[in-house]
Design a protein around this motif. Structure first.
Motif, PDB file in Angstrom:
ATOM      1  N   GLU A  77       0.773  -1.400  -0.195  1.00 49.25           N
ATOM      2  CA  GLU A  77       0.135  -0.276  -0.178  1.00 49.25           C
ATOM      3  C   GLU A  77       0.946   1.318  -0.291  1.00 49.25           C
ATOM      4  N   THR A  78       2.126   1.090   0.507  1.00 48.23           N
ATOM      5  CA  THR A  78       3.352   2.465  -0.065  1.00 48.23           C
ATOM      6  C   THR A  78       3.148   2.670  -1.018  1.00 48.23           C
ATOM      7  N   ASP A  79       2.874   4.434  -1.259  1.00 47.56           N
ATOM      8  CA  ASP A  79       3.387   5.182  -2.325  1.00 47.56           C
ATOM      9  C   ASP A  79       4.921   5.229  -2.187  1.00 47.56           C
ATOM     10  N   ILE A  80       5.714   3.932  -2.899  1.00 45.50           N
ATOM     11  CA  ILE A  80       7.283   3.441  -2.985  1.00 45.50           C
ATOM     12  C   ILE A  80       8.084   5.647  -3.450  1.00 45.50           C
ATOM     13  N   ASP A  81       7.176   5.867  -4.542  1.00 44.39           N
ATOM     14  CA  ASP A  81       7.992   7.181  -5.191  1.00 44.39           C
ATOM     15  C   ASP A  81       8.016   7.959  -4.234  1.00 44.39           C
ATOM     16  N   GLU A  82       6.844   8.053  -3.432  1.00 38.71           N
ATOM     17  CA  GLU A  82       6.651   9.185  -2.174  1.00 38.71           C
ATOM     18  C   GLU A  82       7.725   9.030  -1.814  1.00 38.71           C
ATOM     19  N   VAL A  83       8.286   8.236  -1.198  1.00 31.19           N
ATOM     20  CA  VAL A  83       8.990   7.698  -0.252  1.00 31.19           C
ATOM     21  C   VAL A  83      10.336   7.940  -0.530  1.00 31.19           C
ATOM     22  N   ARG A  84      10.596   7.421  -1.785  1.00 35.91           N
ATOM     23  CA  ARG A  84      11.663   7.807  -2.131  1.00 35.91           C
ATOM     24  C   ARG A  84      12.555   9.307  -2.257  1.00 35.91           C
ATOM     25  N   SER A  85      11.491   9.916  -2.534  1.00 37.45           N
ATOM     26  CA  SER A  85      11.391  11.557  -3.025  1.00 37.45           C
ATOM     27  C   SER A  85      12.361  11.613  -1.430  1.00 37.45           C
ATOM     28  N   ARG A  86      12.086  11.283  -0.311  1.00 35.39           N
ATOM     29  CA  ARG A  86      12.696  11.495   0.731  1.00 35.39           C
ATOM     30  C   ARG A  86      13.901  11.214   1.160  1.00 35.39           C
ATOM     31  N   ILE A  87      14.312  10.090   0.653  1.00 35.01           N
ATOM     32  CA  ILE A  87      15.464   9.007   0.480  1.00 35.01           C
ATOM     33  C   ILE A  87      16.354   9.468  -0.848  1.00 35.01           C
ATOM     34  N   GLY A  88      17.960  10.542  -0.100  1.00 33.93           N
ATOM     35  CA  GLY A  88      19.046  11.209  -1.545  1.00 33.93           C
ATOM     36  C   GLY A  88      19.796   9.408  -1.789  1.00 33.93           C
ATOM     37  N   MET A  89      20.123   9.081  -2.579  1.00 36.32           N
ATOM     38  CA  MET A  89      20.808   8.442  -3.212  1.00 36.32           C
ATOM     39  C   MET A  89      21.677   8.137  -3.894  1.00 36.32           C
ATOM     40  N   VAL A  90      23.581   8.039  -3.553  1.00 38.46           N
ATOM     41  CA  VAL A  90      23.988   8.223  -4.692  1.00 38.46           C
ATOM     42  C   VAL A  90      24.648   7.144  -4.485  1.00 38.46           C
ATOM     43  N   PHE A  91      25.331   6.921  -5.940  1.00 40.28           N
ATOM     44  CA  PHE A  91      25.926   5.461  -6.296  1.00 40.28           C
ATOM     45  C   PHE A  91      27.882   5.386  -6.543  1.00 40.28           C
ATOM     46  N   GLN A  92      27.942   4.470  -6.776  1.00 41.13           N
ATOM     47  CA  GLN A  92      29.305   4.482  -7.454  1.00 41.13           C
ATOM     48  C   GLN A  92      29.611   4.851  -8.396  1.00 41.13           C
ATOM     49  N   GLN A  93      28.325   5.043  -9.077  1.00 40.79           N
ATOM     50  CA  GLN A  93      28.797   4.907 -10.807  1.00 40.79           C
ATOM     51  C   GLN A  93      28.162   6.090 -11.452  1.00 40.79           C
ATOM     52  N   PHE A  94      27.611   7.503 -10.522  1.00 38.64           N
ATOM     53  CA  PHE A  94      27.343   8.206 -10.443  1.00 38.64           C
ATOM     54  C   PHE A  94      26.083   9.022 -10.820  1.00 38.64           C
ATOM     55  N   ASN A  95      26.071   7.859 -11.920  1.00 38.59           N
ATOM     56  CA  ASN A  95      24.646   7.180 -12.703  1.00 38.59           C
ATOM     57  C   ASN A  95      24.035   8.911 -12.589  1.00 38.59           C
ATOM     58  N   LEU A  96      24.790  10.201 -13.743  1.00 37.71           N
ATOM     59  CA  LEU A  96      23.911  11.207 -13.844  1.00 37.71           C
ATOM     60  C   LEU A  96      23.415  10.805 -14.893  1.00 37.71           C
ATOM     61  N   PHE A  97      22.393  11.922 -15.695  1.00 38.82           N
ATOM     62  CA  PHE A  97      21.168  11.482 -16.790  1.00 38.82           C
ATOM     63  C   PHE A  97      22.143  12.491 -17.664  1.00 38.82           C
ATOM     64  N   PRO A  98      23.286  10.894 -18.573  1.00 37.02           N
ATOM     65  CA  PRO A  98      24.092  11.934 -19.948  1.00 37.02           C
ATOM     66  C   PRO A  98      23.972  12.961 -20.560  1.00 37.02           C
ATOM     67  N   HIS A  99      22.291  13.032 -21.393  1.00 34.37           N
ATOM     68  CA  HIS A  99      21.730  13.153 -21.987  1.00 34.37           C
ATOM     69  C   HIS A  99      21.099  14.914 -21.763  1.00 34.37           C
ATOM     70  N   LEU A 100      22.040  15.666 -20.340  1.00 36.60           N
ATOM     71  CA  LEU A 100      21.020  16.163 -19.746  1.00 36.60           C
ATOM     72  C   LEU A 100      22.324  16.963 -18.947  1.00 36.60           C
ATOM     73  N   THR A 101      21.621  18.402 -19.567  1.00 36.56           N
ATOM     74  CA  THR A 101      23.300  19.290 -18.533  1.00 36.56           C
ATOM     75  C   THR A 101      22.762  19.090 -17.026  1.00 36.56           C
ATOM     76  N   VAL A 102      23.943  20.041 -16.545  1.00 37.38           N
ATOM     77  CA  VAL A 102      23.790  19.698 -15.029  1.00 37.38           C
ATOM     78  C   VAL A 102      22.733  20.094 -15.116  1.00 37.38           C
ATOM     79  N   LEU A 103      22.562  21.043 -14.578  1.00 39.12           N
ATOM     80  CA  LEU A 103      21.122  22.082 -14.084  1.00 39.12           C
ATOM     81  C   LEU A 103      20.357  21.131 -14.428  1.00 39.12           C
TER      82      LEU A 103
END
Lengths: 250, 261
Positions: A77-103
């Motif tokens: 029943e938990t709205d996972i997306d909502e809870v996830r938005s309050r948990i920051g996550m940083v990955f080993q491989q950065f996983n930045l979105f390469p098709h988007l600018t930093v901003l």
């Protein structure tokens, strides 16, 4: 959402995780309190990353409970997306979105998840970028940045969501040695401001200086858990001693 | 003999052979007849402007419509093939295998004549409507696998990063994964478009009126009317004028992608 601010940010209860036949986590009980920085150390394959990924349900626990601010993540029943938005996550491989600018890396989730206006999102992004010392990289694409800069952008991307806590999955393991410091500095700053943090790391120095607690995991169980100096300088268990010896020899 | 001399000699022999063949063809061929049969300027002139304003225009419109429909269907098929719900995967696999296995001409006939007979439905829009649906169905089968490969080439961490920021699966797919995969699959999709351009020549089975003829039908009819091969040469040149820029475009993209790596 029955969010309970008095409940600990992260509480893991009798957590088991199988990958097929392989039992990676074998009954983990674990709490992270408000404002606490907990570093998780252990040999590779010990299950430390899996534990971290179970907290925001990137891995689905086989059994047991994961409670984030009192909300049961395994409850359908938990709205996972909502809870996830309050948990920051940083990955080993950065996983930045390469098709988007930093901003745009920093604003896309603000806009899609939090519904912020473009102006507001840009504003938040610029403030956070300034804070990680990258305000001159706003319009660059990730590929043009060094590893250390990319990881700082990744941290900034999470911070833009105003998270209540942050998870770090070996944030400096993919970096050249001379770039590790700048990332750890940003993390140290966060810790000083009272951010609740769970950090899987091989940086024993960071764990000692910044961690409020260190947990040593081996073979899918928490072998030892306590103040950094106790666990890292005066380990009680044979397995912890052996691991630390091996690490310090490097 | 030294190796360099040997090589030189060999190259000389090859050049000589080429020249001998060229001269032989030049001398033996009946140039006036060939010119009359294939390069008659008067007949060529008669084809204008319709060869461009009607035939080439129709070929382009038919291709664009079939490609657009194919792309949309292919996207759904690719997502179905990756679905966690097994029947969706079955349906997608069956579709792809079926329409890749059938000749496009058969699918076109099925849509244009089979469906009306079997179900009593008539597909609106004349040649354009029937052709778009028929060829779009075929194109989707080919493009689905391309799109699926493109989605799978995007590292898993991208989806994980988006999800951990709180984005829904659909939203992450739409604004993070698909834009990255489309950049990779523009070259194969453009190749598919080149194939579609040529496949619109099959629309003759749908029955065409004067205004709905595409290039091949137009050229063939002109040839029958004039008993001359010139119309085929003209439409061949028009086809090349459309397809060559596209294939050059793909080559450029691939060169750029290779450099970026």
């Amino acid at each position: 959402m029955n969010q309970d601010k008095t409940a600990p940010p992260i509480q893991v209860v009798r957590l088991h995780k199988y990958f097929g036949e392989l039992e990676v986590l074998r009954g983990i009980d674990f709490v992270v309190d408000n404002g606490e920085v907990v570093c998780i150390v252990g040999p590779s394959g010990s299950g430390k990353s899996t534990l971290l990924r179970c907290v925001n349900l990137l891995e689905e626990p086989t059994s047991g409970q994961v409670l984030v601010e009192g909300i049961d993540m395994t409850d359908s029943e938990t709205d996972i997306d909502e809870v996830r938005s309050r948990i920051g996550m940083v990955f080993q491989q950065f996983n930045l979105f390469p098709h988007l600018t930093v901003l745009r890396n920093l604003t896309i989730a603000q806009r899609k998840v939090l519904g912020r206006s473009e102006e507001e999102a840009d504003d938040v992004a610029n403030r956070v970028l300034d804070r990680v010392g990258l305000s001159d990289k706003t319009n660059e694409f990730p590929i043009r940045l060094s590893g250390g800069q990319q990881q700082r952008v990744a941290i900034a991307r999470s911070l833009c969501m105003n998270p209540d806590m942050m998870l770090f999955d070996e944030p400096t393991s993919a970096l050249d040695p001379e770039l590790v410091g700048e990332v750890l500095d940003v993390m140290r700053g966060l810790a000083e401001e009272g951010m609740t943090m769970m950090v899987v790391t091989h940086e024993m120095g960071f764990a000692r200086q910044v961690g409020d607690r260190v947990a040593f995991i081996d073979g899918g169980v928490i072998v030892e858990d306590g103040p950094p100096d106790d666990v890292l300088l005066r380990p009680q268990h044979e397995r912890t001693k052996k691991f630390l010896e091996a690490v310090l020899q490097q | 003999m030294k190796r360099a001399t040997k090589q030189k000699l060999r190259r000389w022999a090859l050049y000589t052979l080429l020249i001998v063949i060229a001269v032989a063809v030049g001398l033996l061929a009946d140039w006036p007849t060939i010119q009359k049969a294939f390069f008659d300027p008067e007949i060529a002139a008669d084809m204008f402007p319709e060869v461009l304003t009607t035939a080439a225009k129709n070929t382009i419109v038919y291709t664009a419509m079939a490609f657009a429909l194919g792309l949309v269907l292919a996207l759904f098929l690719a997502l179905m093939k990756r679905s966690s719900v097994r029947p969706y995967r079955w349906i997608a696999t069956t579709y792809i295998e079926l329409f890749r296995g059938l000749p496009a001409l058969v699918t076109l006939s099925l849509v244009a004549f089979g469906l009306p007979i079997a179900l009593g439905v008539r597909i609106p829009g004349g040649t354009l409507g029937k052709g778009t649906i028929g060829l779009g169905i075929v194109a989707a089968a080919y493009m689905a696998e391309t799109i699926r490969a493109g989605i799978e080439a995007v590292p898993r961490g991208q989806m994980e990063a988006a999800r951990s920021l709180g984005m829904s699966r659909g939203s992450a797919m739409q604004s993070i994964v698909l834009p990255q995969s489309f950049r990779n699959i523009i070259p194969p999709l453009t190749n598919e478009m080149v194939i579609l351009i040529k496949d619109t020549s099959l629309y003759f089975v749908l029955g065409t009126t004067i205004i709905s003829k595409e290039l091949t039908k137009f050229g063939n009819d002109f040839m029958s009317a004039t008993f001359n091969g010139t119309p085929l040469v003209v439409i061949a040149l028009v086809y090349l004028a459309i397809t060559l820029p596209l294939t050059r475009f793909v080559a450029q993209l691939e060169k750029r992608a290779a450099r970026a790596r």
